[in-house]
Design a protein around this motif. Structure first.
Motif: not given
Length: 84
Positions: A5-29
Motif C-alpha cells: 500500500t505504500v511501496l511500488y510494485l509494478p502491475k505485471l509483477f507477481s510473487l515468484v519465490d518466497s523463502q524463510t531464512v536467518t539474517r542477523n540471527e533472526q528468521s525472516v521471509t
C-alpha cells in the motif's frame, strides 16, 4: 500495514519465490516479485524482506531498466576495491 500500500510494485509483477531464512540471527521471509517466472540474476525484480510479524524489514527495487552497460568482472572488482 501491508507494504504494497505504500511501496511500488509494478502491475505485471507477481510473487515468484518466497523463502524463510536467518539474517542477523533472526528468521525472516525473503520474497521476490517479477514479471517473468524464471529467476535470472540481474533481471528486473523487487525483493522484500519481512520479519516474523510480517513487518517490512527491507525493500529493494530493481524493477527499473538500466541505462548503462554492466561492468565486466574485472572492472566491477576494481570499482568495489576502490569503494571499500
Amino acid at each position: 500495514m501491508q507494504w504494497q500500500t505504500v511501496l511500488y510494485l509494478p502491475k505485471l509483477f507477481s510473487l515468484v519465490d518466497s523463502q524463510t531464512v536467518t539474517r542477523n540471527e533472526q528468521s525472516v521471509t525473503v520474497e521476490r516479485y517479477q514479471a517473468e517466472r524464471g529467476i535470472t540474476p540481474n533481471n528486473q525484480h523487487i525483493t522484500v524482506i519481512l520479519d516474523h510479524y510480517n513487518q517490512l524489514v527491507s525493500y529493494n527495487n530493481s524493477a527499473f531498466i538500466a541505462q548503462g552497460a554492466i561492468p565486466d568482472r574485472d572492472e566491477a572488482t576494481s570499482i568495489a576495491l576502490h569503494t571499500f
